[in-house]
Scaffold this active site. Sequence first.
Site, short mmCIF file in Angstrom:
data_model
loop_
_atom_site.label_atom_id
_atom_site.label_comp_id
_atom_site.label_asym_id
_atom_site.label_seq_id
_atom_site.Cartn_x
_atom_site.Cartn_y
_atom_site.Cartn_z
N CYS A 107 38.88 48.66 43.67
CA CYS A 107 39.78 49.70 44.21
C CYS A 107 40.06 49.63 45.71
O CYS A 107 40.89 50.38 46.20
CB CYS A 107 39.30 51.12 43.93
SG CYS A 107 39.26 51.53 42.20
N ASP A 108 39.39 48.80 46.46
CA ASP A 108 39.64 48.81 47.90
C ASP A 108 39.46 47.42 48.50
O ASP A 108 38.84 47.24 49.55
CB ASP A 108 38.72 49.82 48.59
CG ASP A 108 39.24 50.24 49.97
OD1 ASP A 108 40.45 50.00 50.25
OD2 ASP A 108 38.45 50.78 50.76
N LEU A 109 40.05 46.44 47.82
CA LEU A 109 39.94 45.07 48.30
C LEU A 109 40.88 44.87 49.48
O LEU A 109 42.08 45.14 49.38
CB LEU A 109 40.33 44.14 47.16
CG LEU A 109 39.96 42.66 47.31
CD1 LEU A 109 38.45 42.52 47.28
CD2 LEU A 109 40.60 41.86 46.19
N ASN A 158 36.85 44.38 54.05
CA ASN A 158 35.78 44.50 53.05
C ASN A 158 35.30 43.15 52.54
O ASN A 158 34.52 43.08 51.60
CB ASN A 158 36.24 45.34 51.85
CG ASN A 158 36.33 46.80 52.21
OD1 ASN A 158 35.76 47.24 53.20
ND2 ASN A 158 37.06 47.57 51.41
#
Length: 249
Positions: A57-59, A63
């Site tokens: 969900c937050d690539l 990150n």
Amino acid sequence: MDKGSLQDWLHFTTQEKSESQEEHKKLRFIQRLNIAIDVACALDYLHNDCQPPIIHCDLKPSNILLDENMTAHVGDFGLARFVPPAIPNSSANSKSSTGVGGTIGYTPPELGMGSDASIYGDVYNFGILLLEMFTGRKPTDEMFKDNLNLHNYANVALPDRMMHLTDPILLQERDEHGMKYKVNDNTSSAGDIFLSFLVKVIQIGVSCSVESPKERKRISDVVGELNSLRKLFLEQAYPKEKVISFNLH
Ligand SMILES: *[C@@H]1O[C@H](CO)[C@@H](O)[C@H](O)[C@H]1NC(C)=O
Ligand SMILES: *[C@@H]1O[C@H](CO)[C@@H](O)[C@H](O)[C@H]1NC(C)=O
Ligand SMILES: *[C@@H]1O[C@H](CO)[C@@H](O)[C@H](O)[C@H]1NC(C)=O
């Protein structure tokens, strides 16, 4: 992690770095490809080997952490979730109860329209990541407004306007490394090994980030395609008799 995040490498600012650090932050084509493969493998593991599957969900570049060997590790699972089990006959209009997660510029278009996070959303993020890595442009660049986004920008530039699209650091590598091999003819990019590989990578990024979630590539296919590209690139751009003077991983 020893080498910080991919964000630091892609968008270092020249003003605040000394000359030597600036050199140090230049990622070569093969290093970018290796990082992309590491990230795709991580997603493939989350989507296809975990039970239940996990959606990251937050690539995004900040990150993605790089260890001493420049191996990429996907971090920050703060927004990650399990793929909910399929509920028979559940109506398709169940609204996302968890809110729109992610990061501006990386949010899959369907999330803004009430769809839940899905593995297809991660593939979208991966596509945007790939485009950002090889164009050097952030999806939040001020040039992207109205209907122009990183995906469209890359899509319309394929395959003939790769030179305009590519991260200048990669073009510099292409010139320095004598990879402007003239295979078929003297002028077109068809004869240019380096650009032809760039085109293939950008094509993968574009097809991972198409608007319709189900038409995006499967991450397991992406892993296979990127690995084949890497093998071909090493064979063609660095024939065996040449000394490979940098760490390939
Ligand atoms: C980096 O590579 C070296 C040599 O292969 C290995 O000994 C070391 O454990 C690796 N580091 C990490 C963080 O994996
Ligand atoms: C669920 O769908 C199946 C096939 O679409 C149907 O036969 C069944 O009656 C449905 N069950 C309920 C509870 O709606
Ligand atoms: C490439 O350039 C050379 C000399 O500049 C010329 O002789 C040759 O015909 C050219 N080849 C093609 C395919 O255009």
